[in-house]
Design an enzyme around this catalytic site. Structure first.
Site, PDB file in Angstrom:
ATOM      1  N   GLY A   1       0.778  -1.123  -0.040  1.00 18.43           N
ATOM      2  CA  GLY A   1      -0.091   0.091  -0.036  1.00 18.43           C
ATOM      3  C   GLY A   1       0.921   1.134  -0.186  1.00 18.43           C
TER       4      GLY A   1
ATOM      5  N   ASN B   1       1.328   3.176  -2.362  1.00 19.69           N
ATOM      6  CA  ASN B   1       1.110   4.275  -3.070  1.00 19.69           C
ATOM      7  C   ASN B   1      -0.028   5.495  -2.776  1.00 19.69           C
ATOM      8  OD1 ASN B   1      -0.998   1.812  -3.014  1.00 19.69           O
ATOM      9  ND2 ASN B   1      -2.459   3.359  -4.152  1.00 19.69           N
TER      10      ASN B   1
ATOM     11  N   GLY C   1      -1.392   7.751   1.154  1.00 17.45           N
ATOM     12  CA  GLY C   1      -1.324   7.915   2.514  1.00 17.45           C
ATOM     13  C   GLY C   1      -0.087   7.659   3.233  1.00 17.45           C
ATOM     14  N   ILE C   2      -0.008   7.068   4.335  1.00 21.46           N
ATOM     15  CA  ILE C   2       1.129   6.751   5.044  1.00 21.46           C
ATOM     16  C   ILE C   2       2.012   5.964   4.257  1.00 21.46           C
ATOM     17  CG2 ILE C   2       1.884   5.623   7.307  1.00 21.46           C
ATOM     18  CD1 ILE C   2      -0.932   5.805   8.279  1.00 21.46           C
ATOM     19  N   GLY C   3       1.617   5.196   3.654  1.00 25.46           N
ATOM     20  CA  GLY C   3       2.527   4.221   2.618  1.00 25.46           C
ATOM     21  C   GLY C   3       3.412   5.071   2.027  1.00 25.46           C
TER      22      GLY C   3
ATOM     23  N   TYR D   1     -12.502  -4.311  12.058  1.00 22.55           N
ATOM     24  CA  TYR D   1     -11.434  -3.610  11.723  1.00 22.55           C
ATOM     25  C   TYR D   1     -10.527  -3.765  13.209  1.00 22.55           C
ATOM     26  CZ  TYR D   1      -8.384   0.349  11.469  1.00 22.55           C
ATOM     27  OH  TYR D   1      -7.073   0.885  11.348  1.00 22.55           O
TER      28      TYR D   1
END
Length: 310
Positions: free
Chosen positions: A23, A25, A27-29, A181
């Site tokens: 991930g 690509n 946000g945080i990543g 979640y």
């Protein structure tokens, strides 16, 4: 985890190191990928949609156009909703000379009930089980690549998670997207502790495993929870937590990846760039062991030895 936001101040370079970020690509990543790239790291973004990964790479390069001594950026296709896709990606990455950093970052949050292609409840499957499977398939390469750090994205939401070992896949219980979640993030912290323990008892040193809470970060992770966000965030903000930017949210991940003082720590939980407490249920040894065994069954890895040193 109060009103201050921890920042990683380490100047450590990652020249010659290779990092895989799920991930990466957005946000945080994406912010993690950018930071590693600026430190000279060879960054590989594992993403479901290759076009999105390439767009992120192009954007990071534009932002860093005038920066020197940067690393490289590449991507591989991987869909965490599919064990066969994860296996293909892991097989491809095993051909790399080494992998020094694995950041299990990708995730979804409080989305409507659905299942992965393998029949797993979507959040348990993507946030936890897919990363469990991916990490174990890569473990022989990681052992070969030591020193290595593995960073698993947990969450303060683990406080509200509960494990029902008779129904981990939400086939009997009334479905709650927020509780599902929270369960997935509780599993990630238990997995972190159990992996660290098993590496130790296998006498495999040089692989450190960390679970991190990035903060309540304003990213597209929240796109599914219009109906639940006020309830969920009221729980978080009652503890003095507020929405942060993706760049701020990436700091604890980066800290665990580069901070030299952590080289003798493994299996712990971090927030605001420091070691933090986790709920008792996230440190329950029996639950961690049982979750590992059940996860192997779900992934059909009962006869696979991830600790085998070639």
């Amino acid at each position: 985890m109060g009103l201050s936001i921890g920042r990683c101040l380490s100047p450590k370079r990652l020249t010659g190191k290779t990092a895989v970020i799920t991930g990466g690509n957005s946000g945080i990543g994406k912010e993690t990928a950018k930071d590693f790239y600026l430190r000279g790291c060879n960054v590989i973004i594992a993403c479901r949609v290759p076009l999105r990964a390439q767009e992120a790479i192009d954007d990071i390069k534009r932002q860093c156009l005038r920066r020197r001594k940067v690393g490289t950026l590449d991507h591989v296709q991987m869909d965490l909703k599919s064990l066969s896709s994860i296996r293909r990606c892991a097989m491809l990455l095993q051909q790399k000379p080494k992998i020094n950093l694995l950041v299990n970052n990708a995730g979804i949050m409080a989305c409507p009930f659905s299942k992965t292609s393998d029949g797993f409840e979507i959040q348990w499957g993507v946030n936890y089980l897919g990363h469990f499977f991916f990490t174990l398939l890569l473990l022989p390469k990681l052992i070969e690549s030591r020193p290595v750090r593995i960073i698993n994205l947990g969450s303060i939401a683990h406080l509200y998670g509960n494990l029902d070992f008779t129904d981990l896949n939400w086939e009997k219980r009334k479905y709650s997207s927020t509780k599902a979640y929270a369960q997935s993030k509780l599993c990630m912290i238990l997995f972190t502790r159990e992996l660290a323990k098993r590496l130790y008892y296998k006498n495999i040193h040089g692989i450190n495993v960390y679970a991190v809470h990035p903060g309540v970060v304003k990213t597209n992770l929240y796109r599914f929870i219009e109906d639940n966000i006020s309830v969920l965030l009221s729980r978080f903000t009652s503890r003095g937590i507020f929405m942060t930017t993706p760049e701020e949210g990436a700091q604890t991940t980066i800290y665990c990846a580069v901070e030299e003082d952590l080289q003798n720590e493994t299996g712990f939980y971090y927030a605001d760039c420091k070691r933090h407490w986790a709920a008792g249920k996230a440190t329950h040894r029996g639950d961690a062991e049982r979750l590992w065994i059940e996860s192997l069954k779900y992934c059909k890895l009962e006869n696979y030895d991830p600790f085998k040193i070639t």
